[in-house]
Each structure stands twice: as structure tokens, then as C-alpha cells.
Enzyme design. Structure first.
Site, mmCIF file in Angstrom:
data_model
loop_
_atom_site.group_PDB
_atom_site.id
_atom_site.type_symbol
_atom_site.label_atom_id
_atom_site.label_comp_id
_atom_site.label_asym_id
_atom_site.label_seq_id
_atom_site.Cartn_x
_atom_site.Cartn_y
_atom_site.Cartn_z
ATOM 1 N N HIS A 76 -15.074 3.491 -0.967
ATOM 2 C CA HIS A 76 -14.076 2.465 -0.652
ATOM 3 C C HIS A 76 -12.881 3.014 0.117
ATOM 4 O O HIS A 76 -11.843 2.362 0.201
ATOM 5 C CB HIS A 76 -13.622 1.760 -1.930
ATOM 6 C CG HIS A 76 -14.720 0.989 -2.591
ATOM 7 N ND1 HIS A 76 -14.633 0.513 -3.888
ATOM 8 C CD2 HIS A 76 -15.943 0.604 -2.130
ATOM 9 C CE1 HIS A 76 -15.750 -0.126 -4.192
ATOM 10 N NE2 HIS A 76 -16.554 -0.080 -3.142
ATOM 11 N N CYS B 173 -1.401 5.911 15.172
ATOM 12 C CA CYS B 173 -2.512 6.827 15.440
ATOM 13 C C CYS B 173 -2.034 8.047 16.226
ATOM 14 O O CYS B 173 -1.399 7.900 17.281
ATOM 15 C CB CYS B 173 -3.604 6.097 16.213
ATOM 16 S SG CYS B 173 -5.002 7.133 16.695
ATOM 17 N N CYS C 84 -4.190 7.759 19.948
ATOM 18 C CA CYS C 84 -3.913 6.779 21.002
ATOM 19 C C CYS C 84 -2.578 6.068 20.834
ATOM 20 O O CYS C 84 -2.159 5.326 21.722
ATOM 21 C CB CYS C 84 -5.044 5.753 21.085
ATOM 22 S SG CYS C 84 -5.081 4.583 19.701
ATOM 23 N N GLN D 117 -15.888 5.071 -6.234
ATOM 24 C CA GLN D 117 -15.349 3.805 -5.752
ATOM 25 C C GLN D 117 -13.828 3.849 -5.679
ATOM 26 O O GLN D 117 -13.202 2.882 -5.249
ATOM 27 C CB GLN D 117 -15.790 2.671 -6.681
ATOM 28 C CG GLN D 117 -17.293 2.464 -6.724
ATOM 29 C CD GLN D 117 -17.720 1.579 -7.885
ATOM 30 O OE1 GLN D 117 -17.812 2.015 -9.027
ATOM 31 N NE2 GLN D 117 -17.964 0.323 -7.588
ATOM 32 N N TYR E 5 0.821 -1.211 0.000
ATOM 33 C CA TYR E 5 0.000 0.000 0.000
ATOM 34 C C TYR E 5 0.853 1.259 0.000
ATOM 35 O O TYR E 5 0.468 2.278 -0.589
ATOM 36 C CB TYR E 5 -0.981 -0.007 1.169
ATOM 37 C CG TYR E 5 -2.271 -0.698 0.794
ATOM 38 C CD1 TYR E 5 -3.288 -0.019 0.137
ATOM 39 C CD2 TYR E 5 -2.440 -2.051 1.050
ATOM 40 C CE1 TYR E 5 -4.449 -0.666 -0.243
ATOM 41 C CE2 TYR E 5 -3.605 -2.709 0.673
ATOM 42 C CZ TYR E 5 -4.610 -2.004 0.021
ATOM 43 O OH TYR E 5 -5.752 -2.652 -0.375
ATOM 44 N N ASN F 176 -17.064 0.222 -22.873
ATOM 45 C CA ASN F 176 -17.588 -1.134 -23.030
ATOM 46 C C ASN F 176 -18.981 -1.243 -22.436
ATOM 47 O O ASN F 176 -19.306 -0.560 -21.456
ATOM 48 C CB ASN F 176 -16.668 -2.136 -22.320
ATOM 49 C CG ASN F 176 -15.244 -2.073 -22.826
ATOM 50 O OD1 ASN F 176 -15.004 -2.176 -24.031
ATOM 51 N ND2 ASN F 176 -14.298 -1.889 -21.920
ATOM 52 N N CYS G 28 -6.880 3.894 12.662
ATOM 53 C CA CYS G 28 -6.368 3.264 13.862
ATOM 54 C C CYS G 28 -7.029 1.911 14.105
ATOM 55 O O CYS G 28 -8.257 1.794 14.050
ATOM 56 C CB CYS G 28 -6.578 4.178 15.068
ATOM 57 S SG CYS G 28 -5.949 3.483 16.613
#
Length: 255
Positions: free
Chosen positions: A130, A159, A162, A112, A77, A227, A138
Site C-alpha cells: 500500500h 519532484c 521534473c 499492508q 498526511y 480475533n 510525482c
């Protein structure tokens, strides 16, 4: 079900009708998918050159994958985050922001996509169904927070509230949408005079149902996709174009 003449015969009268309906509408609901960000260099997920061609979603985009190996998931990610933030909004994103300025409070955009390109283009009345790849969430308290600059980001984030570890603030396969997100979109599409669906396969629920919902409630439904999709037979006007070309056709290259 309604059949869009333009999609099958190339009728300019149908496009003219779509332009006129959009121009005078005071309640417009828009749904976008991966196809609108493809011209910005962000690959889609499902086509032959898509993201999942090289990556197994079970290894990167499920809660079980994160539980097994959070480091592996976060590294992926972080790589995607860096690539996404290098991308810039394209003409289709900008024209939707222009459309929002024209329509005002009656405009609503549900996407999305997790790439933040709509907000970077100026869209405000926006819900990200999404999530957003530029945020962490967190694991303990649920607080959402922006990630550091991608060039300086070393995962995982923690976070600010916390101190617990954060996960990517995206909806993985098998997870529920953010609380209230779909309900906002459902309300907007139910009330819309014109519904516009851009660059989505119309296969991922519950977002895929929004165009049908609008049509069932009397909206004029416009689809932009090169499409055919499961939504095409519901559309009053289906433009077999990419997102940029389709938005320019609808709005006449407006600024």
C-alpha cells in the site's frame, strides 16, 4: 479447509508444531497488517478506537478527495507522517527481521502498512503493498522520492526530477497496487513452505487472498491475531494473541 487446534483448545502441541515447522522452513512468506504496528502506537483503521473513527476516509484517502482539496489531504498526511515517524519498531517487527536473517533468500515479507517500521527494524526482502507514507510520488512523471524530515516538511512536496507537485505515495481506496507488488507477493506465497499472517483482518483484497493461496499450495499456515478472521478456518495454527506476544511465542523470544 484446515482448522488450527491451538486457536480453539489452546493445545501446546499445535504451537510446538508451528515452532518446528517455522524453524526448519527454507521458504517463508509473511503478510502483516495494521495490528503489528499497534503496539508501536499507530492506530489501526477498523476497530472501535481506529483511525477512521475520527476521520472520514472519503475526505482524506481517495483520489477524488485529493482532486477536490489537495491542500487538505496533504495537511492530514503530513500530520500522519510526523506521528508515524515518531513511532519505533516493536518486538514483532524486530523478530521478523531476525527470522529473515535466519531464512535468508527464501524469506519474503509483504506488508499492508505504510509506516516503514519493517524497514526500520531491518527487514530487506520486503514489499509495501500500500505504499509508504514517508515518500511522495510525482503527479507528472511518477518518480518516487523521500519526503523531508517530518519536523521540517511543509506540504506539498515537489519532484526532484521534473519539479511537478508530488502526491502521497500511498494506495488510496479505489486505486491499484504498485506495479508488480502483488505479483511478487503472490509468487512468494505460492512457493512458501510456511506462511505467516500477522495482525491483519484478512478482509482487504487482494492481500487477503495470500494466506488462502499459500494453504491451497500446501504451505503450513500460521495466523497471529487476537480475533478470529475469515482466514482462521484455513489456518493450521491460529494464535489468539497480539503481534508481539504471538511472534515471541513462535520464536521463543529469539534475538
Amino acid at each position: 479447509m484446515k482448522f488450527g487446534v491451538y486457536a480453539y483448545t489452546g493445545s501446546m502441541s499445535n504451537l510446538n508444531t508451528a515452532q518446528a515447522r517455522l524453524a526448519r522452513a527454507r521458504r517463508v512468506a509473511v503478510l502483516t497488517g495494521a495490528g503489528i504496528s499497534q503496539p508501536s502506537g499507530i492506530p489501526t483503521f477498523r476497530d472501535a478506537a481506529g483511525l477512521w473513527k475520527d476521520f472520514d476516509l472519503e475526505e482524506y484517502a481517495t483520489p477524488s478527495a485529493y482532486a477536490r482539496n489537495p491542500k487538505k489531504v496533504w495537511e492530514w498526511y503530513a500530520w500522519r507522517y510526523q506521528n508515524v515517524m515518531q513511532a519505533q519498531p516493536n518486538r514483532a517487527h524486530v523478530l521478523l527481521a531476525v527470522l529473515e536473517q535466519r531464512v535468508g533468500e527464501g524469506f519474503f515479507l509483504a506488508t499492508q502498512n505504510v509506516d516503514s517500521l519493517h524497514s526500520r527494524a531491518g527487514s530487506i526482502r520486503l514489499v509495501e503493498l500500500h505504499g509508504n507514507i514517508a515518500r511522495g510520488r510525482c503527479e507528472r512523471c511518477g518518480e518516487r522520492f523521500p519526503l523531508p524530515d517530518p519536523t521540517q516538511f511543509v506540504p506539498p512536496p515537489y519532484c526532484p526530477g521534473c519539479g511537478a507537485r508530488g502526491r502521497p505515495d500511498v494506495v488510496w481506496f479505489g486505486e491499484l497496487l504498485p506495479p508488480g507488488a502483488y505479483e511478487q507477493a503472490e509468487r512468494a506465497f505460492t512457493q512458501a513452505e510456511v506462511a505467516l499472517v500477522v495482525g491483519t483482518s484478512a478482509e482487504v483484497e487482494p492481500a487477503a487472498s495470500l494466506g488462502r493461496l499459500a494453504s491451497l499450495n500446501g504451505a503450513y499456515l500460521i495466523e497471529i491475531n487476537p480475533n478470529p478472521t475469515p482466514l482462521s478456518s484455513w489456518a493450521d495454527c491460529s494464535l489468539r494473541m497480539g503481534a508481539v506476544e504471538g511472534m515471541e511465542a513462535l520464536m521463543g523470544g529469539s534475538d
